[in-house]
Design an enzyme around this catalytic site. Structure first.
Site, short mmCIF file in Angstrom:
data_model
loop_
_atom_site.label_atom_id
_atom_site.label_comp_id
_atom_site.label_asym_id
_atom_site.label_seq_id
_atom_site.Cartn_x
_atom_site.Cartn_y
_atom_site.Cartn_z
N ARG A 311 0.83 -1.21 0.00
CA ARG A 311 0.00 0.00 0.00
C ARG A 311 0.87 1.26 0.00
O ARG A 311 0.51 2.27 -0.61
CB ARG A 311 -0.99 0.00 1.17
CG ARG A 311 -2.09 1.04 1.03
CD ARG A 311 -3.15 0.93 2.12
NE ARG A 311 -4.28 0.11 1.73
CZ ARG A 311 -5.35 0.53 1.04
NH1 ARG A 311 -5.44 1.79 0.66
NH2 ARG A 311 -6.33 -0.28 0.75
N GLU A 718 -9.73 6.22 7.20
CA GLU A 718 -8.29 6.45 7.15
C GLU A 718 -7.85 7.69 6.36
O GLU A 718 -6.88 8.34 6.76
CB GLU A 718 -7.58 5.23 6.53
CG GLU A 718 -7.67 3.97 7.37
CD GLU A 718 -7.29 2.74 6.57
OE1 GLU A 718 -8.06 2.36 5.67
OE2 GLU A 718 -6.22 2.18 6.82
N1 MTE Z 1 -12.12 5.72 14.62
C1 MTE Z 1 -12.18 5.43 15.93
N2 MTE Z 1 -12.87 6.22 16.76
N3 MTE Z 1 -11.52 4.34 16.45
C2 MTE Z 1 -10.77 3.51 15.63
O1 MTE Z 1 -10.19 2.53 16.11
N4 MTE Z 1 -9.95 3.05 13.34
C3 MTE Z 1 -9.64 3.62 12.04
C4 MTE Z 1 -10.85 4.36 11.47
N5 MTE Z 1 -11.40 5.25 12.45
C5 MTE Z 1 -10.69 3.82 14.24
C6 MTE Z 1 -11.41 4.94 13.77
C7 MTE Z 1 -9.19 2.64 11.06
S1 MTE Z 1 -7.58 2.17 11.06
C8 MTE Z 1 -10.04 2.14 10.11
S2 MTE Z 1 -9.49 1.07 8.92
C9 MTE Z 1 -11.46 2.48 10.09
O2 MTE Z 1 -11.83 3.38 11.12
C10 MTE Z 1 -12.28 1.20 10.21
O3 MTE Z 1 -13.63 1.42 10.28
P1 MTE Z 1 -14.56 1.69 8.98
O4 MTE Z 1 -14.07 0.79 7.90
O5 MTE Z 1 -15.91 1.33 9.46
O6 MTE Z 1 -14.40 3.13 8.65
N1 HPA Z 2 -6.00 -2.40 4.54
C1 HPA Z 2 -6.17 -2.81 5.81
N2 HPA Z 2 -6.06 -4.06 6.16
C2 HPA Z 2 -5.75 -4.96 5.23
C3 HPA Z 2 -5.56 -4.59 3.91
C4 HPA Z 2 -5.69 -3.24 3.54
O1 HPA Z 2 -5.54 -2.86 2.38
N3 HPA Z 2 -5.26 -5.70 3.21
C5 HPA Z 2 -5.27 -6.70 4.11
N4 HPA Z 2 -5.56 -6.26 5.34
MO1 MOS Z 3 -7.35 0.16 9.54
S1 MOS Z 3 -5.28 0.27 9.59
O1 MOS Z 3 -7.29 -0.60 7.95
O2 MOS Z 3 -7.59 -1.08 10.65
#
Ligand code: MTE
Ligand code: HPA
Ligand code: MOS
Length: 772
Positions: A311, A718
């Site tokens: 990534r 993210e």
């Molecule tokens: N927001 C909060 N409050 N707590 C979290 O742990 N994790 C982040 C983001 N926002 C997180 C957060 C990460 S790393 C990801 S990948 C996404 O939330 C995952 O949730 P979603 O796919 O439902 O957005």
């Molecule tokens: N993002 C987060 N987690 C993952 C991914 C990615 O692209 N691929 C495999 N695990």
């Molecule tokens: Mo988020 S680093 O893809 O849990």
């Protein structure tokens, strides 16, 4: 925004602040619960000679020990590569690695017993840095390569070539809830696991392998997490596996919960990166060629390091068209914790690196960095709008968000004001920077891009909602309730959102890659549509209609579009459906269409779409102390047609501040023996309310609905994290105002020490400018 009906508060907001929300460790624990405590390795690399466990039986409450010999199945928790022992047999590979776990009737007893265990080691020389690993050829896997164009000719044709090294450091997740799991052995060789995990199905799979029993014997349930941020995508697995192993060995319920210091010492973090590059460009700042090696510190085992490196490579272009590009990614192996997923998953490292390169080009040419950025944006059609891995950027919104944030922040006039300020102040300097983000949405592991849901309607019209995603504070459950309520046309209060559990939806993906709502939202909608179709047939009969297709489900009523007076209450249809023996439960399913990637060729379409954003940050640094203040931040983020603007803005603010922490204050320090020195909040500085900028303006891009995604919304979890690169570049801009060098060396994170060093460098006024 507040009067937008979609801006519902987080479904647990009141319970979060009142303390009523139940987390894994708050549950009413069964009687006879046993507690675990680890004995951590005293060396980063050593052979285990002897484990002395004499006299433990004298400790009241001591029950047993768990060592590698107790594992009935496979001694491994690595998912991509089977290189991660749950308990070491003969060697330890990082300082703080759990060697033995003590099981006791109380936590205190477990701790006491652990302190009495003596382990003899033969100490070996550890590898502790990326540079050290490169010298010793200590690597995980092969070098991954992506390339396009012809580097050699492009470099020859370039007016300028710059080279350099960039180091970006790691970051601790610092979720408020540390890693925790507990397990009840139930029925015949069955295990109910409660785990704070982003990936219950994988936790289930790992426990199944460790215990040597099939997955159907194990149920993993996650109520919610007190933050995950990627740190519970894989790293929750060994914790749950240890609790399960204790439950299996003793036949009693068993529980592991890490103390903050144990968590920081034993769990993986964001990967540190080292980049070595050569960049060719024209006198107008146009990028022609980038030749770059990326090295990441994977730590002692692979974990998710390969897709994270990949990534980073996918995002080394950020928003820029680089016609000739070769990026090589190598994960190195060190005697440190096994680094893991962290918000952005390698994307932040890739982008921070290219933004620093852009800044260096700008200063070389004495042009504003934002001008170089603009001149290199992907644009047009075909090649100039296609990434180095061959994905065309349909629906390119870079310029839109860029122009909007420029105007909303009054960028040009503030730049002039800052120049004036800097002329009038010798020891305080201000800086302004604007940086863009283009972040690919989808799991790069294609098979992860699927999701399931299970909806159960009861005879009284109340509904249970299950899906495969987990809640970690990001508001997924709130959004899923909104989707279900909209799709089924019923009041949101009818639904109870159930804890995520592997016995409701099997084979789920991690809630990660920002795609929780995209994937689970579509699965939930699918389940609702299946139920709606069944209910429509029942309703049509009651309403004496031939065509159930015409029926509208809205606000707890079902009515005919052409005769709205013909209507029937949802509750009534549910009762009738039961009486007519129509099933009131359904599973929903979704898979993302139209994505594929060939890792051998390094080409394909790994992302379903991109999320865009841009930020302007203004900082002021103090030349005496090296401290900085973030004066103002303006953000425009493309979240499509937001499912919930209130939650999305929270995600943008939170992501940005977390990114700022990574780049400016969170510093992980290891000593020369590989011992982490910063394992508590007293030594590891995360952002607090004090560091949040006073003027923090977040705008969602308007009229931005995205085709083919749940109700036109886009992922938000993210992407905003990387907007914080504008803070780092803003600091660089302020440092530049202290002198007149044509490049600014600023270590990461930009702590006061790093800023003071950088100021000293620019004041040296050296003409010879070669970056080490
Ligand atoms: N927001 C909060 N409050 N707590 C979290 O742990 N994790 C982040 C983001 N926002 C997180 C957060 C990460 S790393 C990801 S990948 C996404 O939330 C995952 O949730 P979603 O796919 O439902 O957005
Ligand atoms: N993002 C987060 N987690 C993952 C991914 C990615 O692209 N691929 C495999 N695990
Ligand atoms: Mo988020 S680093 O893809 O849990």
């Amino acid at each position: 925004m507040k009067d937008n009906p979609k801006s519902k508060s987080h479904e647990s907001a009141i319970n979060h602040v009142s303390g009523k929300a139940i987390y894994t460790d708050d549950q009413r624990l069964p009687s006879g619960m046993l507690y675990l405590w680890p004995v951590l390795s005293s060396y980063a690399k050593a052979k285990i000679l002897k484990i002395d466990t004499a006299n433990l039986n004298h400790i009241p409450g001591f029950v047993t020990l768990l060592t590698a010999d107790d594992i009935p199945g496979i001694n491994n928790t690595g998912t991509i590569k089977h290189d991660e022992v749950l308990l070491p047999h003969d060697e330890v590979n990082y300082w703080g690695q759990p060697v033995v776990w003590v099981v006791a009737e109380t936590e205190i007893a477990a701790q006491k017993a652990a302190e009495m265990i003596k382990i003899d080691y033969e100490v070996l020389t550890p590898i502790l840095t990326i540079q050290d690993a490169i010298l010793n050829n200590s690597v995980h896997g092969d070098t991954n390569i992506m390339r396009r164009g012809n580097l050699t000719t492009a470099l020859q044709k370039s007016d300028f070539i710059l080279t350099g090294n960039i180091e970006i450091q790691g970051q601790d997740h610092f979720y408020l809830e540390t890693q925790v799991a507990w397990v009840i052995p139930n029925l015949e060789d069955g295990y109910q696991v409660y785990s704070s995990t982003q990936h219950p199905s994988e936790t289930q799979a790992i426990i199944s392998e460790v215990l040597g029993i099939p997955r159907n014997q194990i149920v993993v349930t996650c109520l919610r997490m007190g933050g995950g941020f990627g740190g519970k995508e894989t790293q929750a697995n060994p914790i749950a596996a240890i609790a399960a192993l204790a439950a299996k060995k003793t036949g009693c319920p068993a529980r592991v919960r890490l103390k903050r210091d144990q968590d920081m010492i034993t769990t993986g973090k964001r990967h540190p990166f080292l980049a070595q590059y050569q960049v060719g460009f024209n006198s107008d700042g146009q990028l022609l060629a980038l030749d770059i090696d990326l090295y990441s510190d994977g730590g002692w085992s692979v974990d998710l390091s390969f897709p994270i490196m990949q990534r980073a490579m996918f995002h080394i272009d950020n928003c820029y068209y680089i016609p000739n590009l070769e990026v090589r990614g190598q994960v190195v192996k060190t005697n440190k914790v096994s680094n893991t997923a962290f918000r952005g998953f390698g994307g932040p490292q890739g982008m921070a690196i290219i933004e620093q390169i852009i800044d260096k080009i700008a200063r070389k040419l004495s042009l504003p960095p934002e001008t170089i950025r603009e001149r290199n944006f992907y644009h047009g059609e075909g090649e100039t709008n296609t990434t180095h891995y061959g994905q065309e950027i349909v629906d390119n919104r870079i310029v839109r968000v860029w122009e909007e944030v420029k105007q909303k922040s009054n960028f040009e006039s503030r730049k002039l004001e800052i120049e004036q300020f800097n002329q009038n102040h010798d020891y305080q300097k201000r800086g302004l920077a604007m940086t863009p983000v283009k972040f690919g949405i989808s799991f790069t592991k294609t098979e992860y891009n699927q999701a399931g849901a299970l909806i159960l309607i009861y005879q009284d019209g109340s509904i249970q909602l299950n899906h495969g995603g987990t809640e970690m504070g990001q508001g997924l459950q709130t959004k899923m309730l909104q989707v279900a309520s909209q799709a089924l046309g019923v009041n949101i209060k009818r639904f109870r959102i159930m804890p995520t559990s592997t016995d409701k939806v099997p084979n789920t993906s991690a809630t990660a890659a920002s795609s929780g709502s995209d994937l689970n939202g579509q699965a939930v909608k699918n389940a609702c549509e299946i139920l709606k179709q069944r209910l429509a047939e029942v309703a049509a009969k009651v309403l004496n209609l031939d065509e159930p297709q015409d029926l509208i489900f809205e606000e707890d009523w079902i009515y005919c579009q052409s005769y709205p007076r013909y209507k029937i209450a949802f509750d009534e249809v549910v009762k009738q459906a039961y009486n007519q023996r129509v099933s009131l439960s359904a599973t929903g399913y979704y898979r993302t269409p139209n994505i594929d990637y060939d890792p051998k060729l390094g080409k394909g379409r790994p992302f379903y779409y991109y999320a865009y954003g841009a930020a302007v940050s203004e900082v002021e640094i103090d030349g005496f102390t090296g401290t900085f203040k973030l004066r103002q931040v303006d953000i425009v983020q493309d979240v499509g047609e937001s499912l919930n603007p209130l939650i999305d803005i929270g995600q943008i603010e939170g992501g940005f501040v977390q990114g700022m922490g990574w780049l400016t204050m969170e510093e992980l320090v290891w000593d020369e023996q590989g011992r982490l020195k910063t394992f508590a909040p007293s030594t590891y500085k995360i952002p607090t309310i004090k560091e949040i900028p006073k003027n923090f303006n977040v705008h969602l891009l308007k009229r931005a609905a995205q085709d083919g995604v749940i109700y036109g919304s886009k992922a938000v979890g993210e992407p905003p994290f990387m907007l914080a690169i504008s803070v780092r570049e803003g600091i660089r801009d302020a440092i530049a105002a202290f002198g007149n060098r044509d490049f600014i060396l600023l270590a990461s994170p930009a702590t006061p020490e790093a800023i003071l060093n950088a100021i000293e460098q620019v004041q040296l006024k050296l003409v010879n400018s070669s970056e080490p």
